[in-house]
Design a protein around this motif. Sequence first.
Motif, PDB file in Angstrom:
ATOM      1  N   UNK A  39       0.826  -1.209   0.000  1.00  0.00           N
ATOM      2  CA  UNK A  39       0.000   0.000   0.000  1.00  0.00           C
ATOM      3  C   UNK A  39       0.857   1.254   0.000  1.00  0.00           C
ATOM      4  N   UNK A  40       1.908   1.250   0.808  1.00  0.00           N
ATOM      5  CA  UNK A  40       2.799   2.418   0.855  1.00  0.00           C
ATOM      6  C   UNK A  40       3.518   2.637  -0.480  1.00  0.00           C
ATOM      7  N   UNK A  41       3.973   1.566  -1.090  1.00  0.00           N
ATOM      8  CA  UNK A  41       4.657   1.684  -2.378  1.00  0.00           C
ATOM      9  C   UNK A  41       3.688   2.162  -3.454  1.00  0.00           C
ATOM     10  N   UNK A  42       2.481   1.613  -3.472  1.00  0.00           N
ATOM     11  CA  UNK A  42       1.483   2.061  -4.458  1.00  0.00           C
ATOM     12  C   UNK A  42       1.133   3.523  -4.255  1.00  0.00           C
ATOM     13  N   UNK A  43       0.993   3.949  -3.023  1.00  0.00           N
ATOM     14  CA  UNK A  43       0.698   5.356  -2.737  1.00  0.00           C
ATOM     15  C   UNK A  43       1.830   6.255  -3.212  1.00  0.00           C
ATOM     16  N   UNK A  44       3.069   5.853  -2.963  1.00  0.00           N
ATOM     17  CA  UNK A  44       4.230   6.613  -3.406  1.00  0.00           C
ATOM     18  C   UNK A  44       4.262   6.713  -4.929  1.00  0.00           C
TER      19      UNK A  44
END
Length: 52
Positions: A39-44
Amino acid sequence: MSDIAALFSVVLRLFQIEFTLYGHTFSLWQVFIFSVVASLICRLLWEVFFGD
């Protein structure tokens, strides 16, 4: 206070449950950590490519 400790104990035991999917064994901890990191990577990536 012992009720909170019992709750944490139950949750920890729940997250230690392992299951096998297509020949690979995972625990619920691993699934949870993968979900958070993905989720963090996709958000970034969303912010880099589509952010204002």
